[in-house]
Design an enzyme around this catalytic site. Structure first.
Site: not given
Ligand code: PCA
Length: 194
Positions: A79, A142, A164
């Site tokens: 990100e 996240c 991610h």
């Molecule tokens: N993904 C979520 C929160 C926890 C996770 O593994 C997110 O993308 O916010």
């Protein structure tokens, strides 16, 4: 040796596992110049950040990489940015469902990642693993976590980013996925690229 705090999340949204923590667990204890410190983080607004920042206060890491699941994405996505906004379309693991609330009331609108996400993407892609830069970490836990981390460590030597990762095949029949070992390999290559 430098210290890397690397975090994964517990399962949420009805899932039985979260590939982020499963992949972090598979990583070796040392990668390149870094000794790894791994923790599992709750999918709960505020608590996720408190957990990671408490560990960071304890070990004083040179770098922090938080990893989370982005179900439906076809590739590993470091990100570029975190925004000062919470909007939850599903409740977190303690039932919180904020709608349009800032992560930090007096914080900047956004922070850029301070680890070299584009370099990471190039390195992972070179290994033929699907990987691309993402310009939105969403508005759920996240994003909240990485926003707090970047806010806390702004103007310091401690660098941070969020990565991610997709579902693994065991979680889905109709959505894109990558094998767990491939996700772990991508994380390792990304760390080597720092
Ligand atoms: N993904 C979520 C929160 C926890 C996770 O593994 C997110 O993308 O916010």
């Amino acid at each position: 040796m430098k210290k890397l705090l690397i975090t994964g999340f517990e399962p949420f949204g009805g899932e039985k596992i979260n590939p982020s923590w499963e992949a972090v667990k598979l990583l070796p204890e040392k990668i390149g110049d870094f000794a790894l410190f791994k923790i599992e983080v709750p999918v709960v607004f505020e608590k996720a950040a408190k957990t990671v920042l408490a560990k960071a206060d304890e070990i004083n890491p040179d770098a922090i990489i938080c990893v989370g699941q982005a179900g439906g994405r076809p590739s590993v996505t470091p990100e570029m940015v975190a925004i000062n906004l919470r909007f939850a379309s599903i409740p977190d693991n303690e039932g919180n469902q904020p709608k349009d609330i800032p992560c930090v009331s007096d914080g900047e609108n956004a922070y850029f990642s301070t680890l070299p996400v584009r370099k990471m993407v190039e390195a992972v892609s070179e290994a033929s693993i699907p990987c691309s830069v993402s310009y939105s970490a969403g508005t759920y836990v996240c994003n909240d976590l990485i926003y707090h981390v970047l806010h806390r460590f702004k103007n310091t030597e401690t660098r941070a980013c969020f990565i991610h990762v997709p579902f693994i095949p065991e979680q889905t029949t109709d959505k894109p996925s990558l094998p767990l070992e491939t996700i772990a390999k991508a994380l390792k290559i990304a760390i080597e690229a720092i």
